[in-house]
Design an enzyme around this catalytic site. Sequence first.
Site, PDB file in Angstrom:
ATOM      1  N   GLU A 187       0.661  -1.298   0.183  1.00  0.00           N
ATOM      2  CA  GLU A 187      -0.151   0.173  -0.209  1.00  0.00           C
ATOM      3  C   GLU A 187       0.893   1.220  -0.037  1.00  0.00           C
ATOM      4  OE1 GLU A 187      -3.394   0.250   0.618  1.00  0.00           O
ATOM      5  OE2 GLU A 187      -3.509   2.318   0.537  1.00  0.00           O
ATOM      6  N   ASP A 188       1.845   1.174   0.877  1.00  0.00           N
ATOM      7  CA  ASP A 188       2.550   2.501   1.105  1.00  0.00           C
ATOM      8  C   ASP A 188       3.851   2.665   0.407  1.00  0.00           C
ATOM      9  OD1 ASP A 188       0.488   3.619   2.554  1.00  0.00           O
ATOM     10  OD2 ASP A 188       1.294   2.701   4.351  1.00  0.00           O
ATOM     11  N   ASP A 231      -4.787  -4.349  12.816  1.00  0.00           N
ATOM     12  CA  ASP A 231      -4.118  -3.049  12.404  1.00  0.00           C
ATOM     13  C   ASP A 231      -5.231  -2.003  12.916  1.00  0.00           C
ATOM     14  OD1 ASP A 231      -3.150  -1.313  10.631  1.00  0.00           O
ATOM     15  OD2 ASP A 231      -4.460  -1.697   8.962  1.00  0.00           O
ATOM     16  N   ASP A 265     -23.703  -1.932  39.511  1.00  0.00           N
ATOM     17  CA  ASP A 265     -23.413  -2.970  40.405  1.00  0.00           C
ATOM     18  C   ASP A 265     -24.109  -4.492  39.897  1.00  0.00           C
ATOM     19  OD1 ASP A 265     -26.063  -2.123  40.639  1.00  0.00           O
ATOM     20  OD2 ASP A 265     -26.080  -2.475  42.819  1.00  0.00           O
TER      21      ASP A 265
HETATM   22 MN    MN Z   1      -1.635  -0.263   8.918  1.00  0.00          MN
END
Ligand code: MN
Length: 761
Positions: free
Chosen positions: A96-97, A158, A278
């Site tokens: 992706e990056d 993630d 409670d």
């Molecule tokens: Mn990630």
Amino acid sequence: MEQFVETLNIDLEQERKDILKKYRRLLRTAKPFLKDNDAKLIKKAFYTSVEAHKDMRRRSGEPYIYHPLAVAQIVVEEIGLGTTGIVSALLHDVVEDTDMRIEDIDRLFGKKVAKIIDGLTKISGRFEYGTSQQAENFRKMLLTLSDDVRVILVKLADRLHNMRTLDSMPRDKQLKIASETIFIYAPLAHRLGLYSIKSELEELYLKYTEPQEYRAISRKLRETKSSRDRFISKFTEPIAEDLEKAGLNYIIKGRPKSIYSIWNKMRKQNKPFEEIYDLFAIRIVLESPQEGDREKALCWQAYSIVTDHYKPNPDRLKDFLSTPRANGYQSLHSTVMSKSGQWVEVQIRTSRMDEIAEKGYAAHWKYKGNDTKVRGNIEHWISQVRETLETGSGDKTAAIEFLDEFRTNLFNEEVFVFTPKGELKVLQSGATALDFAFDIHSEVGVHCMAAKVGGILVPISYVLSNGDQIEIITSNKQKPTEDWLRVVRTSKARARIKDFLKEDNRHYETDGRQMVERKLKVLGIELTAEVVNQLRAFFESKTAADFFYKIGKGYVQLDELKRFKRDKEAKERKAVTNTVIPPIEGADGKTYTKLLKNIHGDRADSDTLLIGDDMDKIDYKLAPCCNPIAGDDVFGFVTINEGIKIHRTTCPNAAELMSKHGNRIIKAKWESNKDEAFLAGLYISGTDRVGLINDVTRIISNELHINMRGLTIDTKDGVFNGDIRLYVQDTRHLDILISKLEQVEGVYNVQRFDTNLTGSI
Ligand code: MN
């Protein structure tokens, strides 16, 4: 979530040490599961990821690699996945990056990992604008589910880490990510049986969307801890004694409800913390030598010991031992009466069941082989999801509809029934004979006439009960009608019926279109794309096709088009004389953001709607569902044809609006509230005494000079409940009022409410 930043004064040596420390911790946690070459593979994935992300930093300024390392740690420690899961988690953002491609992953790590990374890349959710991309994305994510469930498990890890590190995000992103999490990811974690992850996602959602209430509840929980602990130890003492006498190995856990579930209850039942905190549950976890029937016997033995001391509520006994939930959850639940008169929920299970309950699906692999019943259920569920997805067509509204139905299905419990041959079918609870027919085969479904249950004839609307044995009676002359949509509960049957009706109804739509075209010609209007859109909006139809269908079918009379013409002309006249920008039909957040930037020029918050200041420039309204007042945390929502509505971020509809229609959200804040007053409502309760109402109204009118619109007080057996509607300047003004009212003798609780303010009192 990611961005590049310049490296400033950073101690690189220290960072390198930290990275290695995190990596070693990961290896240590994974060690018990590792075989042969596993450690080598993880090392390779780690160095590949370090290299690929080496110039990247997270928004917090940390080296980017901290994120994949943390996700991998969650995957092994909290979900229980093995080497493939760890490797995939380390590499999950690489394609992706960075410059790496899926082919590189395939070459370096093989097909299996490549396929998971490919799935993760496809569903990565980084969208600012775009209709229903969220829903479409989610659909894609689920489609990968049956290929390899690890795609979703890594995705959940993630999301969990992103939620844990949400602090460094700007406020609008925080709200968007948190909303998406509560809307989709928490239910999904629930369905996959990942209870601890589900609870943590919910807590984090609350922490970011309702920070004040979150802090208030956690403070109150801390303050009440010791009295709770005393109650639990007193309650469990006799049970523990007898478990010991019986020679059982056990752990007893007494746990309060989560902050999120307390908050949810307070909101839904409109009760103060004190009436909810409670209600707690005790869990008895038994050490069992081996799995199988002995486990069940042990649980029942413990149940018998518990009920020797406390009286059980017979309606609340739930046996998930013999019939596990579809996500594999096994346990025995009972609610018993304590000596002090409180109901206490008791859960009994073995340590194996407990681990599956906490870690969910992945923990099954540890117990593989012997647990085919539980695993069969999950595989059945996954194949159902897949089928539902495949029946939905590709258009955008279908994706949103699908998301809605899928969410509904996530929360449903099941009903267990049998075919005439004794085959078990699991359907959602509330399903009918017709659902059952469609579950067998869509051909059986569309020709279904009636059914026989235990030999007795029943209609297609018969609601299935556990254990029913059902025979479907079909006829070739039978075919689905619109009424059938009201008979079925499952999304699968609904989708099949809709498909059938669509085919069957297509000619109504074409007929309708021709009729409209002819009639408009007479009225002097041409049927352009713009006019089609106006018609759709005017007649409140979801799509243009829907509108034409209604005409063709005669649900909408052609004469109504005259009304449309009048309205259209009036609107056009108004547009000429009015300087305020009217609602722009079909516009989304982007359009309005641009417009705002034009109006505001280059001030810093030029993309934000300034409530008050922009009043004479842009048409907006305060949403009636949450009645915002100045000072509330708010956002703008661009509706289809009523312009911008301002909602509170805590509005009951906010999560849905933000996650389904992220593209319609615009930033908004209060600027000048001039002399405006906002309608607000307060619930007030306490013990009644003479002069109380007097004291309350004195504070409102004389001390704070607030205008009241209405006040009702109900008194019963010395307890009063009141409802006050009044006009305040802003939240600060309201807060002062609340704290003053709380000091009135006898007043026990004062709380703001926001719905139906304008209704009668
Ligand atoms: Mn990630």
